[in-house]
Design a protein around this motif. Structure first.
Motif, PDB file in Angstrom:
ATOM      1  N   ASN A  77       0.859  -1.038  -0.053  1.00 49.26           N
ATOM      2  CA  ASN A  77       0.066  -0.069  -0.040  1.00 49.26           C
ATOM      3  C   ASN A  77       0.783   1.269  -0.002  1.00 49.26           C
ATOM      4  OD1 ASN A  77       0.810   0.322   2.957  1.00 49.26           O
ATOM      5  ND2 ASN A  77      -0.891  -1.024   3.338  1.00 49.26           N
ATOM      6  N   GLY A  78       0.307   2.386  -0.118  1.00 50.74           N
ATOM      7  CA  GLY A  78       1.074   3.831  -0.214  1.00 50.74           C
ATOM      8  C   GLY A  78       1.609   4.039   1.144  1.00 50.74           C
ATOM      9  N   THR A  79       1.183   3.658   2.336  1.00 44.44           N
ATOM     10  CA  THR A  79       1.618   3.869   3.566  1.00 44.44           C
ATOM     11  C   THR A  79       3.067   3.294   3.706  1.00 44.44           C
ATOM     12  OG1 THR A  79      -0.346   4.061   4.505  1.00 44.44           O
ATOM     13  CG2 THR A  79       1.262   3.664   6.100  1.00 44.44           C
ATOM     14  N   THR A 103      -3.005  16.769   5.388  1.00 45.20           N
ATOM     15  CA  THR A 103      -2.695  15.945   4.608  1.00 45.20           C
ATOM     16  C   THR A 103      -3.360  14.539   5.156  1.00 45.20           C
ATOM     17  OG1 THR A 103      -0.926  14.341   3.659  1.00 45.20           O
ATOM     18  CG2 THR A 103      -0.397  14.850   5.961  1.00 45.20           C
ATOM     19  N   PHE A 104      -3.455  13.450   4.640  1.00 43.05           N
ATOM     20  CA  PHE A 104      -4.163  12.109   4.975  1.00 43.05           C
ATOM     21  C   PHE A 104      -3.030  11.627   6.122  1.00 43.05           C
ATOM     22  CE2 PHE A 104      -4.780   7.509   4.069  1.00 43.05           C
ATOM     23  CZ  PHE A 104      -5.940   7.645   4.763  1.00 43.05           C
ATOM     24  N   ALA A 106      -2.097   8.838   6.569  1.00 36.87           N
ATOM     25  CA  ALA A 106      -0.757   8.073   6.193  1.00 36.87           C
ATOM     26  C   ALA A 106       0.637   8.525   6.148  1.00 36.87           C
ATOM     27  CB  ALA A 106      -1.283   7.303   4.806  1.00 36.87           C
ATOM     28  N   THR A 107       0.772   9.864   5.674  1.00 37.21           N
ATOM     29  CA  THR A 107       1.921  10.633   5.873  1.00 37.21           C
ATOM     30  C   THR A 107       2.502  10.537   7.103  1.00 37.21           C
ATOM     31  OG1 THR A 107       0.860  12.023   4.094  1.00 37.21           O
ATOM     32  CG2 THR A 107       2.980  12.570   4.734  1.00 37.21           C
ATOM     33  N   MET A 165       2.922  17.076   0.191  1.00 40.65           N
ATOM     34  CA  MET A 165       1.973  16.023  -0.497  1.00 40.65           C
ATOM     35  C   MET A 165       1.406  17.063  -1.550  1.00 40.65           C
ATOM     36  SD  MET A 165      -1.315  15.137  -0.683  1.00 40.65           S
ATOM     37  CE  MET A 165      -2.255  15.531   0.745  1.00 40.65           C
ATOM     38  N   ASP A 191       5.216  12.791  -1.142  1.00 42.47           N
ATOM     39  CA  ASP A 191       3.850  11.937  -1.076  1.00 42.47           C
ATOM     40  C   ASP A 191       3.094  12.241  -2.358  1.00 42.47           C
ATOM     41  OD1 ASP A 191       1.796  10.536  -0.581  1.00 42.47           O
ATOM     42  OD2 ASP A 191       1.532  11.183   1.465  1.00 42.47           O
ATOM     43  N   ALA A 193       0.748  10.108  -3.667  1.00 37.60           N
ATOM     44  CA  ALA A 193      -0.256   9.318  -3.626  1.00 37.60           C
ATOM     45  C   ALA A 193      -1.488   9.596  -4.355  1.00 37.60           C
ATOM     46  CB  ALA A 193      -0.458   8.877  -2.159  1.00 37.60           C
ATOM     47  N   GLU A 194      -1.702  10.788  -4.496  1.00 41.46           N
ATOM     48  CA  GLU A 194      -2.940  11.516  -5.076  1.00 41.46           C
ATOM     49  C   GLU A 194      -2.523  11.860  -6.472  1.00 41.46           C
ATOM     50  OE1 GLU A 194      -4.543  14.208  -2.064  1.00 41.46           O
ATOM     51  OE2 GLU A 194      -4.808  12.538  -0.668  1.00 41.46           O
ATOM     52  N   SER A 215      -0.019   5.573  -4.339  1.00 36.66           N
ATOM     53  CA  SER A 215      -0.853   4.750  -3.818  1.00 36.66           C
ATOM     54  C   SER A 215      -1.792   4.088  -5.078  1.00 36.66           C
ATOM     55  CB  SER A 215      -1.772   5.246  -2.759  1.00 36.66           C
ATOM     56  OG  SER A 215      -2.832   4.637  -2.210  1.00 36.66           O
ATOM     57  N   ASN A 217      -4.954   2.580  -3.766  1.00 33.93           N
ATOM     58  CA  ASN A 217      -5.847   2.290  -2.772  1.00 33.93           C
ATOM     59  C   ASN A 217      -7.073   2.246  -3.639  1.00 33.93           C
ATOM     60  OD1 ASN A 217      -7.293   1.385  -0.718  1.00 33.93           O
ATOM     61  ND2 ASN A 217      -7.591   3.634   0.041  1.00 33.93           N
ATOM     62  N   LYS A 220      -8.297   5.853  -5.364  1.00 33.16           N
ATOM     63  CA  LYS A 220      -7.216   6.472  -6.127  1.00 33.16           C
ATOM     64  C   LYS A 220      -7.476   6.219  -7.706  1.00 33.16           C
ATOM     65  CE  LYS A 220      -5.371   8.104  -2.630  1.00 33.16           C
ATOM     66  NZ  LYS A 220      -4.405   7.503  -1.608  1.00 33.16           N
ATOM     67  N   GLY A 227      -2.434  -1.010  -2.696  1.00 34.55           N
ATOM     68  CA  GLY A 227      -1.075  -1.220  -3.333  1.00 34.55           C
ATOM     69  C   GLY A 227      -0.376   0.138  -3.253  1.00 34.55           C
TER      70      GLY A 227
END
Ligand SMILES: *Cc1c(COP(=O)(O)O)cnc(C)c1O
Length: 387
Positions: A77-79, A103-104, A106-107, A165, A191, A193-194, A215, A217, A220, A227
């Motif tokens: 996953n992204g984390t 941020t989310f 996870a960061t 991010m 980051d 992810a997005e 990420s 997820n 996304k 992932g």
């Protein structure tokens, strides 16, 4: 021009339902209209559903090619991708990591897993990502260089990394942030992810820093179920990342020897199979999302609502379209009304600096983050079916 009232709320709901031709509209659902079932079936028939299999490297190669990164290492996953990125940047217990409060989770969780302590600086009101001005001010006020390292004058700790991010897909001012990090000898991790499919000029987000993370997820731009991916141009980091995400096993025909504490973070082949089908559609998804964002922008032009856009040379993937309401009260009314009527809208995450685990972390006052967090609303942004 109509003012924002219940008429506007109703027009918004009506327009969203027309745009998607659905009655119950989510913020960002996945879309599987390509080779997903074919590749999944092939993967199951091959028996290689777990962490060994050719789909993983196929997916890594596709992402490396798409982003322009030299190396890509797939993770669960992204984390976990962030965790390894921070660890491989040399973050040790007690080191500080500068990130944004908006941020989310996870960061910050990844910073904590790596033994680091988050420090929060403000975001820019236009990009919604880390403000280079705030970063520079924070460092000039709170840090000095000692033995070639950035040290926080207050805590005495080393400031090891900086993690901006790219919020909702809008690229932050990453070039400026990179210059500041270089000046202070701080490792830059993005980051991203997005922001798969978001660029500054023609350079993909996530490729400016030493390491970038993605990420996949379910919500996304493209998904592997769960992932993530580490992207980098540094060969040594790529080899280390691959090694420690696969339990640090020393290659051998049959012996099990592991040469350091490793992680079971390798993306399974079955997830990568899904990713291989999704990545084939990535360009179409991005084009379709740009189209949706233009439609939303045109809609909001008729009302007195700020629609967030990326300004050249920044190019957003418009992962989540974003509007700014006038006040917290108006935001809450809008969220209540739209969600009640089956059109999903969401506020930005509660600021990290306001969460129990992170509220003692140092911050710079976070003026913009606080103002924005009262006004931001994300609106439906999925790729429409059969687009
Ligand atoms: C999605 C996301 C991640 C990674 O999340 P996972 O669910 O672990 O893949 C990291 N940072 C941000 C900002 C995200 O939005």
């Amino acid at each position: 021009m109509p003012s924002k009232n219940k008429d506007f709320f109703d027009d918004f709901i009506h327009y969203a339902k027309k745009l998607y031709g659905e009655d119950n509209i989510s913020l960002h659902r996945p879309i599987f209209e390509g080779n997903e079932k074919k590749y999944l079936t092939e993967c199951i028939d091959s028996n290689f559903v777990s962490s060994v299999g050719k789909r993983v490297s196929d997916f890594e190669n596709a992402i490396a090619k798409f982003t322009g990164a030299k190396y890509a290492i797939a993770t669960v996953n992204g984390t976990s991708a962030l965790h390894i990125a921070i660890k491989l940047s040399g973050c040790e217990f007690g080191d500080e990591v500068i990130t944004q409060s908006a941020t989310f989770i996870a960061t910050c969780n990844a910073i904590s897993y790596a033994g680091g302590k988050p420090v929060f600086v403000d975001v820019d009101e236009n990009t919604l990502g880390m403000s280079p001005t705030s970063l520079k001010c924070f460092l000039e006020k709170n840090a000095h260089i000692k033995n070639g390292k950035a040290v926080n004058k207050k805590s005495g700790n080393i400031i090891k990394c900086c993690i901006p991010m790219h919020t909702f897909g809008f690229p932050c001012q990453i070039g400026e942030i990179k210059d500041i990090c270089e000046e202070w000898n701080i490792n830059l991790i993005e980051d991203a992810a997005e922001s798969l499919g978001s660029y500054v000029d023609s350079k993909h987000t996530g490729t400016f820093g030493k390491i970038g993370t993605l990420s996949f997820n379910g919500n996304k731009l493209i998904t592997t179920g769960g992932g993530g991916m580490i992207i980098t141009d540094d060969e040594e980091i790529s080899l280390r990342a691959k090694h420690i995400t696969t339990t640090s096993k020393v290659p051998h025909e049959y012996e099990f020897v592991h040469d350091e504490i490793g992680y079971n973070y390798r993306m399974p082949n079955i997830n990568a199979a899904l990713g291989c089908a999704q990545v084939e559609k990535l360009q179409d998804f991005i084009a379709s999302k740009r189209d949706i964002s233009i439609k939303w922008k045109t809609f909001f032009n008729n009302y007195d609502v700020d629609f967030v856009e990326s300004v050249p040379p920044n190019r957003s993937n418009y992962w989540l379209n974003t509007i700014l309401m006038e006040s917290l009260e108006e935001r809450n009314e809008f969220l209540n009304y739209t969600n009640k009527n089956n059109v999903m809208t969401r506020p930005i995450w509660t600021l990290m600096s306001e969460l129990e685990m992170y509220k003692e972390c140092q911050n710079d006052g976070l003026i913009q983050s606080k103002l924005l967090s009262e006004r931001i609303v994300n609106i439906p942004s999925s790729v429409p079916f059969n687009s």
